[in-house]
Design a protein around this motif. Structure first.
Motif, PDB file in Angstrom:
ATOM      1  N   MET A 185       0.860  -1.186   0.000  1.00  0.00           N
ATOM      2  CA  MET A 185       0.000   0.000   0.000  1.00  0.00           C
ATOM      3  C   MET A 185       0.891   1.229   0.000  1.00  0.00           C
ATOM      4  O   MET A 185       1.566   1.537   0.987  1.00  0.00           O
ATOM      5  N   GLY A 211      -1.958  -0.209  -4.631  1.00  0.00           N
ATOM      6  CA  GLY A 211      -3.074  -0.263  -3.708  1.00  0.00           C
ATOM      7  C   GLY A 211      -4.060   0.880  -3.865  1.00  0.00           C
ATOM      8  O   GLY A 211      -3.952   1.718  -4.762  1.00  0.00           O
ATOM      9  N   ARG A 212      -5.043   0.926  -2.963  1.00  0.00           N
ATOM     10  CA  ARG A 212      -6.170   1.837  -3.101  1.00  0.00           C
ATOM     11  C   ARG A 212      -5.772   3.301  -3.021  1.00  0.00           C
ATOM     12  O   ARG A 212      -6.554   4.181  -3.408  1.00  0.00           O
ATOM     13  N   ASN A 213      -4.563   3.604  -2.530  1.00  0.00           N
ATOM     14  CA  ASN A 213      -4.104   4.992  -2.498  1.00  0.00           C
ATOM     15  C   ASN A 213      -3.468   5.436  -3.813  1.00  0.00           C
ATOM     16  O   ASN A 213      -2.897   6.525  -3.884  1.00  0.00           O
ATOM     17  N   GLU A 214      -3.561   4.606  -4.840  1.00  0.00           N
ATOM     18  CA  GLU A 214      -2.957   4.939  -6.119  1.00  0.00           C
ATOM     19  C   GLU A 214      -3.371   6.330  -6.599  1.00  0.00           C
ATOM     20  O   GLU A 214      -2.529   7.160  -6.959  1.00  0.00           O
ATOM     21  N   ASN A 235      -2.586  -1.999  -9.200  1.00  0.00           N
ATOM     22  CA  ASN A 235      -3.719  -1.720  -8.324  1.00  0.00           C
ATOM     23  C   ASN A 235      -5.031  -2.122  -9.004  1.00  0.00           C
ATOM     24  O   ASN A 235      -5.223  -1.864 -10.187  1.00  0.00           O
ATOM     25  N   LEU A 237      -8.077  -1.404  -7.197  1.00  0.00           N
ATOM     26  CA  LEU A 237      -9.112  -0.773  -6.390  1.00  0.00           C
ATOM     27  C   LEU A 237      -9.328   0.700  -6.718  1.00  0.00           C
ATOM     28  O   LEU A 237      -8.384   1.436  -6.996  1.00  0.00           O
ATOM     29  N   PRO A 239     -10.533   4.546  -5.420  1.00  0.00           N
ATOM     30  CA  PRO A 239     -10.156   5.247  -4.183  1.00  0.00           C
ATOM     31  C   PRO A 239     -11.012   4.904  -2.970  1.00  0.00           C
ATOM     32  O   PRO A 239     -10.528   4.987  -1.836  1.00  0.00           O
ATOM     33  N   ASP A 240     -12.272   4.493  -3.187  1.00  0.00           N
ATOM     34  CA  ASP A 240     -13.129   4.148  -2.046  1.00  0.00           C
ATOM     35  C   ASP A 240     -12.931   2.717  -1.559  1.00  0.00           C
ATOM     36  O   ASP A 240     -13.603   2.258  -0.632  1.00  0.00           O
ATOM     37  N   GLY A 241     -11.992   2.001  -2.179  1.00  0.00           N
ATOM     38  CA  GLY A 241     -11.689   0.642  -1.745  1.00  0.00           C
ATOM     39  C   GLY A 241     -12.466  -0.442  -2.453  1.00  0.00           C
ATOM     40  O   GLY A 241     -12.200  -1.628  -2.236  1.00  0.00           O
ATOM     41  N   THR A 242     -13.412  -0.080  -3.318  1.00  0.00           N
ATOM     42  CA  THR A 242     -14.156  -1.077  -4.076  1.00  0.00           C
ATOM     43  C   THR A 242     -13.370  -1.499  -5.307  1.00  0.00           C
ATOM     44  O   THR A 242     -12.514  -0.763  -5.803  1.00  0.00           O
ATOM     45  N   LEU A 250     -10.068   3.232 -13.467  1.00  0.00           N
ATOM     46  CA  LEU A 250      -8.955   3.822 -12.721  1.00  0.00           C
ATOM     47  C   LEU A 250      -8.458   5.089 -13.418  1.00  0.00           C
ATOM     48  O   LEU A 250      -8.142   6.090 -12.758  1.00  0.00           O
TER      49      LEU A 250
END
Length: 277
Positions: A185, A211-214, A235, A237, A239-242, A250
């Protein structure tokens, strides 16, 4: 440091597959030329200026092969024309030697290629062959992007430039925030060591993250004057993790974030101009 608003439009690159993930990781990871072409069209529509291409063998494994690259590039060009810069990877993935990596690039003669510094020139003994290879790229107008996994690698690349081994005043680079490890992450602060006061400055630098912080990482990079790379290679995901439904999701998420920050998005022609293609 220059204001981001004084710089060129921000280029979004998409890395849609990489050399590791398979359909088991996400059913929309493109592996065939047709799938890459469809992904290219979707991502161009979403705001991408470049696609970073990996090809696979018949079992889905990482491959460096000139014919496979030519087939994939032709499929992408037939679908999107010149709407995307097409960049191939030279990544070894522990399989290919530097000589094999450079040989496939010479055979394909692509529009652009990514080169991991630690792979292509692993030690001082390999510097001369690296310099000859870069000279060939320069003569053939193949645009390189040097992948840097640490600030120390940025310092090393700068040293090679100062010694005259790199035939560009400022070669494009990609800062990688993190590693290909399970559960990696990245965080926006991971970029700061690359931009520290005494670090080398490259005119065209991009960032990729895991990861989701991409989206947060690359948006921070763009606000600091950089360019961005997103996609299923690093990545899956939003940004909201879904889970993202596609690579284009993306790209679109980052394009929206950059637009909300008042940043202009580059098209392929603008990116090619920035890279001197």
């Amino acid at each position: 440091m220059e204001s981001a608003h004084s710089l060129n439009p921000v280029a979004i690159a998409v890395a849609p597959n990489g050399g590791r993930r398979t359909k088991a990781d996400h059913p929309a990871i493109p592996l065939t030329p047709a799938e890459l072409a469809r992904t290219a069209a979707e991502c161009a529509e979403a705001g991408a200026a470049m696609i970073h291409v990996h090809v696979r063998d018949r079992n889905g494994n990482h491959l460096l092969d000139a014919d496979a690259y030519r087939e994939a590039i032709a499929a992408i060009r037939d679908t999107v024309g010149e709407r995307l810069v097409v960049q191939i990877t030279s990544e070894a993935l522990g399989i290919y030697s530097p000589a094999e990596q450079m040989a496939v690039v010479r055979d394909v003669k692509p529009q652009a290629v990514s080169l991991a510094l630690r792979e292509i020139v692993p030690d001082s003994a390999s510097e001369l062959s690296f310099a000859h290879f870069l000279a060939w790229l320069h003569a053939e107008r193949v645009a390189p992007q040097i992948i840097l996994y640490s600030p120390e690698e940025a310092v090393r690349l700068s040293g090679l430039q100062q010694r005259g081994l790199v035939p560009w005043a400022s070669v494009p680079v990609l800062y990688v925030l993190g590693r290909y490890t399970q559960g990696q992450m990245s965080a926006p602060a991971d970029l700061l060591p690359f931009l520290a006061t005494k670090m080398p400055r490259f005119n065209h630098w991009s960032v990729c993250a895991f990861g989701r912080n991409e989206a947060a990482c690359v948006t921070a990079a763009a606000l600091l004057g950089g360019h961005v790379r997103v996609g299923f290679e690093n990545n899956l995901l939003l940004p909201d993790g879904t889970m993202a439904a596609s690579n284009a999701d993306l790209v679109a998420a980052v394009a929206r974030a950059l637009g909300a920050c008042g940043l202009e998005i580059a098209n392929a022609a603008e990116l090619a101009s920035q890279w001197g293609m």
